[in-house]
Write an enzyme that holds these catalytic residues in place. Structure first.
Site, PDB file in Angstrom:
ATOM      1  N   GLU A  51       0.766  -1.216   0.132  1.00 26.04           N
ATOM      2  CA  GLU A  51       0.170  -0.049   0.019  1.00 26.04           C
ATOM      3  C   GLU A  51       0.865   1.175   0.033  1.00 26.04           C
ATOM      4  O   GLU A  51       0.289   2.191  -0.656  1.00 26.04           O
ATOM      5  CB  GLU A  51      -1.199  -0.036   1.279  1.00 26.04           C
ATOM      6  CG  GLU A  51      -1.718  -1.179   1.314  1.00 26.04           C
ATOM      7  CD  GLU A  51      -2.816  -1.548  -0.019  1.00 26.04           C
ATOM      8  OE1 GLU A  51      -2.919  -0.367  -0.917  1.00 26.04           O
ATOM      9  OE2 GLU A  51      -3.120  -2.429  -0.373  1.00 26.04           O
ATOM     10  N   HIS A  55       0.316  -2.047  -9.604  1.00 27.18           N
ATOM     11  CA  HIS A  55       0.536  -3.568  -9.381  1.00 27.18           C
ATOM     12  C   HIS A  55       1.696  -3.790 -10.495  1.00 27.18           C
ATOM     13  O   HIS A  55       1.593  -3.508 -11.663  1.00 27.18           O
ATOM     14  CB  HIS A  55      -0.810  -4.228  -9.509  1.00 27.18           C
ATOM     15  CG  HIS A  55      -1.719  -4.125  -8.453  1.00 27.18           C
ATOM     16  ND1 HIS A  55      -3.313  -4.051  -8.658  1.00 27.18           N
ATOM     17  CD2 HIS A  55      -1.479  -4.136  -7.214  1.00 27.18           C
ATOM     18  CE1 HIS A  55      -3.557  -3.790  -7.439  1.00 27.18           C
ATOM     19  NE2 HIS A  55      -2.834  -3.750  -6.627  1.00 27.18           N
TER      20      HIS A  55
END
Length: 177
Positions: free
Chosen positions: A130, A139
């Site tokens: 995070e 990602h």
């Protein structure tokens, strides 16, 4: 000579989060990101994020509460909660972050393991993931990279708490450590 302004990454406990976990998480962040970490005792009121029909808390509402917390010289703020969180139509999320922003949220609820070392490692991975988003990382398809998307706790276990070479390079380009 120019004065260097010191900035901190803050950890904020939301709910009943063990002090040991906060201290270990602070050490992890220092090792991986190189920033000093402070643990805040400023309360974050999250009860309004509860959805009784789901029995879960809406992550984006808690994240909004974290954004409202004012902390001196805060570079990033990570909320760690023990409640079950979800977002949108997803059944659950391990965490949520502002892409390129200042705040992130990680839930320990689905990361729990009876082996404390395993439990803490899972939490570290999700905190690093995070925080990576707050630094602008997306990602990553590289197996083992902490920025690899995790849809289950088994997928969390398969990845490292560290960034692959490509993501580490991007991170250093975005914010030299």
């Amino acid at each position: 000579m120019e004065r260097i302004r010191k900035a901190y990454i803050y950890l904020v406990a939301i709910g009943s989060v063990q002090k040991r976990l906060l201290l270990a998480s602070a050490k992890n962040i220092k090792e991986v990101f190189g920033f000093e970490v402070r643990i805040s005792d400023v309360p974050v009121y999250y009860q309004k994020a509860y959805n009784p029909s789901r029995g879960q808390f809406l992550a984006s509402l808690i994240l909004e509460r974290i954004k409202g917390v004012e902390l001196p010289k805060a570079l990033k703020v990570v909320g760690i909660t023990d409640v079950d969180i979800y977002e949108g139509e997803l059944n659950f999320v391990f965490g949520l972050a502002e892409l390129g922003g200042c705040c992130a949220l990680v839930s320990t609820y689905r990361l729990w393991h009876k082996d404390e070392r395993m439990f803490f490692e899972r939490v570290f991975k999700e905190i690093n993931h995070e925080l990576g988003h707050t630094f602008g990382l997306l990602h990553c398809p590289t197996p083992g990279c902490v920025m690899n998307f995790s849809n289950s706790v088994l997928e969390v276990d398969r990845k490292s708490k560290d960034f692959c070479e490509r993501c580490r390079t991007k991170l250093l380009d975005i914010y030299p450590l």
